[in-house]
Design an enzyme around this catalytic site. Structure first.
Site, PDB file in Angstrom:
ATOM      1  N   TYR A  95       0.797  -1.239   0.000  1.00 21.69           N
ATOM      2  CA  TYR A  95       0.000   0.000   0.000  1.00 21.69           C
ATOM      3  C   TYR A  95       0.825   1.282   0.000  1.00 21.69           C
ATOM      4  CZ  TYR A  95      -4.403  -2.346  -0.154  1.00 21.69           C
ATOM      5  OH  TYR A  95      -5.461  -3.086  -0.594  1.00 21.69           O
ATOM      6  N   GLU A 137      -8.790  -6.861   4.166  1.00 19.69           N
ATOM      7  CA  GLU A 137      -7.998  -7.938   3.547  1.00 19.69           C
ATOM      8  C   GLU A 137      -7.388  -8.865   4.591  1.00 19.69           C
ATOM      9  OE1 GLU A 137      -5.618  -5.667   0.740  1.00 19.69           O
ATOM     10  OE2 GLU A 137      -7.492  -5.161  -0.266  1.00 19.69           O
TER      11      GLU A 137
HETATM   12  C1  HEM Z   1      -7.637  -4.465  -8.777  1.00 13.60           C
HETATM   13  C2  HEM Z   1      -8.585  -0.419  -6.297  1.00 13.60           C
HETATM   14  C3  HEM Z   1      -4.373  -0.911  -3.907  1.00 13.60           C
HETATM   15  C4  HEM Z   1      -3.188  -4.550  -6.875  1.00 13.60           C
HETATM   16  C5  HEM Z   1      -8.254  -3.345  -8.287  1.00 13.60           C
HETATM   17  C6  HEM Z   1      -9.544  -2.874  -8.731  1.00 13.60           C
HETATM   18  C7  HEM Z   1      -9.801  -1.746  -8.043  1.00 13.60           C
HETATM   19  C8  HEM Z   1      -8.688  -1.479  -7.169  1.00 13.60           C
HETATM   20  C9  HEM Z   1     -11.062  -0.898  -8.163  1.00 13.60           C
HETATM   21  C10 HEM Z   1     -10.430  -3.556  -9.774  1.00 13.60           C
HETATM   22  C11 HEM Z   1     -11.247  -4.603  -9.103  1.00 13.60           C
HETATM   23  C12 HEM Z   1     -11.867  -5.613 -10.031  1.00 13.60           C
HETATM   24  O1  HEM Z   1     -11.255  -5.940 -11.055  1.00 13.60           O
HETATM   25  O2  HEM Z   1     -12.929  -6.113  -9.700  1.00 13.60           O
HETATM   26  C13 HEM Z   1      -7.528  -0.206  -5.431  1.00 13.60           C
HETATM   27  C14 HEM Z   1      -7.452   0.896  -4.488  1.00 13.60           C
HETATM   28  C15 HEM Z   1      -6.264   0.752  -3.810  1.00 13.60           C
HETATM   29  C16 HEM Z   1      -5.600  -0.424  -4.332  1.00 13.60           C
HETATM   30  C17 HEM Z   1      -8.511   1.977  -4.320  1.00 13.60           C
HETATM   31  C18 HEM Z   1      -5.670   1.605  -2.725  1.00 13.60           C
HETATM   32  C19 HEM Z   1      -6.343   2.182  -1.753  1.00 13.60           C
HETATM   33  C20 HEM Z   1      -3.683  -1.950  -4.492  1.00 13.60           C
HETATM   34  C21 HEM Z   1      -2.361  -2.394  -4.107  1.00 13.60           C
HETATM   35  C22 HEM Z   1      -2.021  -3.420  -4.944  1.00 13.60           C
HETATM   36  C23 HEM Z   1      -3.132  -3.613  -5.866  1.00 13.60           C
HETATM   37  C24 HEM Z   1      -1.541  -1.823  -2.933  1.00 13.60           C
HETATM   38  C25 HEM Z   1      -0.767  -4.246  -4.935  1.00 13.60           C
HETATM   39  C26 HEM Z   1       0.372  -3.909  -5.347  1.00 13.60           C
HETATM   40  C27 HEM Z   1      -4.286  -4.795  -7.677  1.00 13.60           C
HETATM   41  C28 HEM Z   1      -4.289  -5.781  -8.742  1.00 13.60           C
HETATM   42  C29 HEM Z   1      -5.594  -5.769  -9.280  1.00 13.60           C
HETATM   43  C30 HEM Z   1      -6.322  -4.779  -8.544  1.00 13.60           C
HETATM   44  C31 HEM Z   1      -3.132  -6.650  -9.158  1.00 13.60           C
HETATM   45  C32 HEM Z   1      -6.140  -6.654 -10.413  1.00 13.60           C
HETATM   46  C33 HEM Z   1      -6.312  -5.977 -11.677  1.00 13.60           C
HETATM   47  C34 HEM Z   1      -5.190  -6.058 -12.657  1.00 13.60           C
HETATM   48  O3  HEM Z   1      -4.164  -6.720 -12.438  1.00 13.60           O
HETATM   49  O4  HEM Z   1      -5.350  -5.449 -13.723  1.00 13.60           O
HETATM   50  N1  HEM Z   1      -7.757  -2.487  -7.329  1.00 13.60           N
HETATM   51  N2  HEM Z   1      -6.398  -0.976  -5.306  1.00 13.60           N
HETATM   52  N3  HEM Z   1      -4.115  -2.708  -5.552  1.00 13.60           N
HETATM   53  N4  HEM Z   1      -5.512  -4.213  -7.584  1.00 13.60           N
HETATM   54 FE1  HEM Z   1      -5.964  -2.662  -6.392  1.00 13.60          FE
END
Ligand code: HEM
Length: 401
Positions: A95, A137
């Site tokens: 994060y 989480e």
């Molecule tokens: C997917 C928001 C932090 C890694 C997503 C999605 C959202 C989101 C809206 C799409 C969900 C879906 O596909 O149903 C956020 C927000 C964050 C955050 C608001 C911070 C407050 C993080 C962090 C990581 C991360 C710290 C790790 C390094 C991912 C990955 C995906 C994902 C790998 C899958 C989509 C892809 O690979 O294209 N997140 N996220 N996220 N998030 Fe986050």
């Protein structure tokens, strides 16, 4: 707790972010991957190229910022995203990294408009939002681990069987290499596969729905081979699985996850609508409903391009022959000369639905965008309330409106 001043600054800059939101997140990803290439092991680089993921994250950040003084409003969204994050093994230590690059990007895109006060306020707000995600989480990791046969992170599974289901869909049967127990799952849930594809410099994570009913002693996924099409390159992971992974090979997967699953408490009839490979979670729902006789009528509407790419045809006819409460309907977009026994040619529409399925049913749908929009709008027009419309997107959450 955030000060009144910080809340005011954050809320008042939401419209500015909304205007630049996508530019900010695009810039954020570019810099983050340049400086921290190991994060390419986690994020789907194909979604990055298509620009879908930057949009999903941008939307989530606006929503959170708008409700920064009362995050309970967006908790359902946080819980939903956290489910995906848990399946991808996103950890608390990720994060601050994401936060750092998000702030850098805000600064870069807003230029002089991004005063120190604004950057500081957003830094604090991000911390609060991140803590909300981390807390949800942690609970999810705990539950995934604590359940019978459960685990955290990735566990090795052996492919014990590979079965071709159609010209483009192949099923893989997986059993744990450690010989231990298998975590239960709800019909409709998915696993994440961590693919180490030869020649690639980072791992690729992909979600695949479990396509069989739970309690079988194995997991089954049914994967569509994404060939090169209209300028889009072939799918890296689906090609790898189809062409290189054979019986006996080992892959790493995370424990089942997802909030698109059959509500087994309801007594309403069930209407399952699938488009193309969207049928995989629905197959699991269908198979589970038939193993547990619930007295609910089930309608399975299966839309495919034509018979050659239509998977599980025989399975489906068998299920409806064995279970009088199951009715299956096939819709072919452009049937070929050899195709027989389909119920409709063309596309699904409201008139057809009204003729063939009951209105007081629970609806579940999954498929490509055009199909999803057609179903979604038809059901809304028919007056099916939101709580009886359940759906799942391929890839990042999109919009159906
Ligand atoms: C997917 C928001 C932090 C890694 C997503 C999605 C959202 C989101 C809206 C799409 C969900 C879906 O596909 O149903 C956020 C927000 C964050 C955050 C608001 C911070 C407050 C993080 C962090 C990581 C991360 C710290 C790790 C390094 C991912 C990955 C995906 C994902 C790998 C899958 C989509 C892809 O690979 O294209 N997140 N996220 N996220 N998030 Fe986050």
């Amino acid at each position: 707790r955030l000060s009144e001043e910080t809340i005011k600054i954050v809320k008042s800059t939401v419209p500015v972010l909304a205007e630049h939101g996508e530019a900010i997140t695009k810039c954020f990803y570019q810099r983050m991957f340049a400086d921290q290439p190991e994060l390419k092991n986690i994020f789907n680089q194909t979604n990055q190229k298509a620009g879908r993921q930057p949009k999903a994250l941008a939307n989530a950040v606006y929503a959170a910022a708008q409700h920064i003084d009362d995050l309970s409003v967006i908790m359902p969204t946080v819980i939903q995203i956290s489910e995906k994050h848990r399946s991808l093994n996103v950890k608390p230590e990720h994060y601050p990294l994401v936060g750092e690059y998000l702030l850098l990007a805000i600064k870069e895109v807003l230029g002089d408009a991004a005063t120190d006060d604004i950057i500081e306020a957003w830094g604090e707000a991000y911390g609060v939002i991140a803590d909300a995600f981390i807390a949800v989480e942690q609970q999810k990791y705990h539950e995934a681990f604590a359940q019978k046969g459960g685990w955290n992170g990735y566990r090795e599974f052996r492919i014990v069987k590979k079965v071709k289901e159609s010209d483009v869909i192949t099923s893989f049967y997986l059993e744990p290499v450690d010989g231990g127990e298998l975590a239960d799952y709800k019909p409709g849930q998915y696993i994440t596969i961590k693919a180490e594809v030869p020649g690639e410099d980072h791992t690729h994570l992909r979600q695949y729905s479990l396509s069989d009913s739970p309690g079988k002693g194995y997991y089954r996924i049914s994967v569509k081979r994404e060939d090169e099409y209209g300028g889009n390159p072939a799918g890296i992971v689906s090609s790898f699985l189809h062409n290189q992974i054979e019986t006996g090979d080992i892959v790493s997967i995370s424990a089942p996850a997802g909030d698109f699953y059959l509500n087994t408490e309801s007594e309403n009839p069930v209407v399952l609508l699938s488009g193309g490979v969207g049928l995989t979670p629905l197959m699991s729902m269908l198979k589970t409903s038939t193993t547990k006789q619930t007295g609910r009528d089930i309608h399975f509407i299966d839309a495919a391009r034509n018979g050659s790419v239509h998977a599980f045809k025989e399975d489906m006819s068998q299920v409806s022959a064995d279970h009088p409460f199951v009715k299956t309907h096939t819709i072919y977009e452009s049937p070929s000369e050899q195709d027989r026994g389909y119920d409709k040619k063309g596309y699904i529409d409201l008139e057809w639905l009204q003729e063939h399925v009951p209105q007081h049913a629970d609806f579940y749908y999954c498929g490509p965008e055009g199909f999803m929009k057609a179903v979604h709008h038809s059901l809304k027009e028919w007056g099916i309330p939101e709580e009886r419309r359940n759906y799942e997107f391929f890839g990042p959450e999109g919009s159906l409106d």
